[in-house]
Design a protein around this motif. Sequence first.
Motif, short mmCIF file in Angstrom:
data_model
loop_
_atom_site.label_atom_id
_atom_site.label_comp_id
_atom_site.label_asym_id
_atom_site.label_seq_id
_atom_site.Cartn_x
_atom_site.Cartn_y
_atom_site.Cartn_z
N THR A 169 65.62 55.62 94.62
CA THR A 169 64.57 55.11 95.25
C THR A 169 63.24 55.09 94.67
O THR A 169 63.42 55.24 93.22
N SER A 170 62.42 54.08 94.93
CA SER A 170 61.40 53.73 94.30
C SER A 170 60.67 55.06 93.61
O SER A 170 60.23 56.13 94.55
N SER A 172 61.96 57.00 91.33
CA SER A 172 62.70 57.96 90.73
C SER A 172 63.09 57.69 89.46
O SER A 172 63.60 58.70 88.69
N LYS A 174 64.54 54.89 88.00
CA LYS A 174 65.90 54.10 88.01
C LYS A 174 66.11 53.14 87.01
O LYS A 174 66.94 52.97 85.96
N GLN A 307 67.94 50.23 95.02
CA GLN A 307 67.25 51.52 95.39
C GLN A 307 67.75 51.98 96.91
O GLN A 307 67.45 53.10 97.23
N LYS A 308 68.52 51.13 97.54
CA LYS A 308 69.09 51.64 98.75
C LYS A 308 70.43 51.48 98.59
O LYS A 308 71.28 50.50 98.99
N VAL A 334 67.31 60.12 95.95
CA VAL A 334 67.47 59.06 96.86
C VAL A 334 66.70 59.51 98.24
O VAL A 334 66.31 60.32 98.53
N ALA A 335 66.50 58.42 99.25
CA ALA A 335 65.47 58.85 100.27
C ALA A 335 66.28 59.76 101.42
O ALA A 335 65.57 60.80 101.84
N GLU A 339 72.14 58.09 102.28
CA GLU A 339 72.18 57.51 100.92
C GLU A 339 72.97 58.59 100.00
O GLU A 339 73.94 57.97 99.17
N HIS A 356 69.35 63.74 97.75
CA HIS A 356 68.25 63.47 98.43
C HIS A 356 67.37 64.78 98.22
O HIS A 356 66.23 64.58 98.53
#
Length: 505
Positions: A169-170, A172, A174, A307-308, A334-335, A339, A356
Amino acid sequence: WTTWPVATSTVVIAAQVAGLWLGRRAVVAQVDDEGLSAEERRLMERLAPTYWVQHAEEQGLERTLTERPEMTPAGIVCGVRLDGKGRSAKWLASEEDAVRRLLGMRTETRMQITKGSHGDRAQIVIRTRSASDGLDLMGWAPGDAWAVDTVTGETVPVPLGKRILIAGTSGSGKSTSARPLLAEASEPDDHRLVIFDRKYVEGRTWEHRARVACELDDMRDVVEELIAEGEERLKSLPRGEDTVKISKARPRITIFVDEGGELLSDCAAKYKDESGKNADFDDVIAALRTIARKYRAAEIIVVWATQKPTLSGDGHGLDSQIAGQLTIRLALAVATSTETQAVFGPDAIEKGWKAHELPMPWVALMRDQDKGPKQRTNPVRMRWMTAQQVIDLPPRPIWARTTATAGVPAAQPEAERPALRLVKDGAAEVPTPRPAPAETAPVTNRDKVLGAVRDGARTNRDVSDRTGIHKGTVSKLVKALVDSGDLVKHPDHGLVLGGAEEVSA
């Protein structure tokens, strides 16, 4: 007994009260203080058998008994004996909230409950520490590890040549965690890097080391080149060999798709072509599917970042066919648990793959399909790079299908080697030296369109047929060249060269 009933009853009651008091008294476990924090010391005391056995029943954890807890580089590890029907490691994991209440554990402290050494044993691991503590993982040099196991301290090398999914996710980490992989994939002489980036930012950072495509037209051209390259490599693969041997002439090509959700969305969006019909760029995704499925043996490797990491729904970031080919799954935070399951499979959470619940940034779980089901679910801490560190890296050759050796000067063809010249006296044949061929820049699609018009192409279809460039790309290039004055749409003659070479009626 009949003579002193009251006195006897009093003694018995007193004995029972004393026994209950002894059984319920507070026992403080002795813990050796070996540099423990106050939080670690308290958890060790509550995990000690003398404390656990007194309070387990209050939380519904009866018929369980802890072993002596140990402090490790990854945190506190404690075995648990499970007695009675229905008591198993899976059951204890389902009672995680009760264990946390019993230990008085902070909400943000990570804990794992897994199978123990025997069927009637479980293991509790409380992540109060990390084996990577104190390590500086910022920056990159050739050969550096990509990550460090936070439990064992083992290093994880960059998995070059493997098809990889990178999810997070934003915030994190990545993008910054992917950079060491991209640096390694563009460093050796027999490796080249291609980047697709619809958000432009990451791609621009790598322009000196990778072929970067941000516009959909450019991506269409690149995938056409990659498929042509892949087909040529597979057709030349010697019998009995599984993969081509990489070299300067045929380097391994790593294709990094950044923000895959944006690419999927943009390629599906409709637009009006020159004839007014609806069109899209789904052929770019179709080509990437072919590359992912077919060209691993050709050493053309897809790395997909998103991201998703979901396969459907609004803003989904994975294509099901491409995702099925990605054998290494790396997830930073991840959110949602959904996911997590999309990355690691429907049984992910049950088996301990809880992306998560990871902290941010630069902490990840990595699962390699080639290693089978019995893999440790230990979090790894990722190496990362800043954008400026990427920009400071030395330039590397850029791959293109139009250059024989993908960005380096082409080998001298047989026909251009020094020719023999007869000397008049017939004494000998002396080689006449030829000048070394000048290194030419790769031919761009713009050059191809202008060349086709120069050779007589008068319509967009003519240009597309002569150059092999997709008609949608030709349409946009022609429009740009007309706007710049390099081409003119003459009412009688069709497309003609503009400027100094303009053809009059």
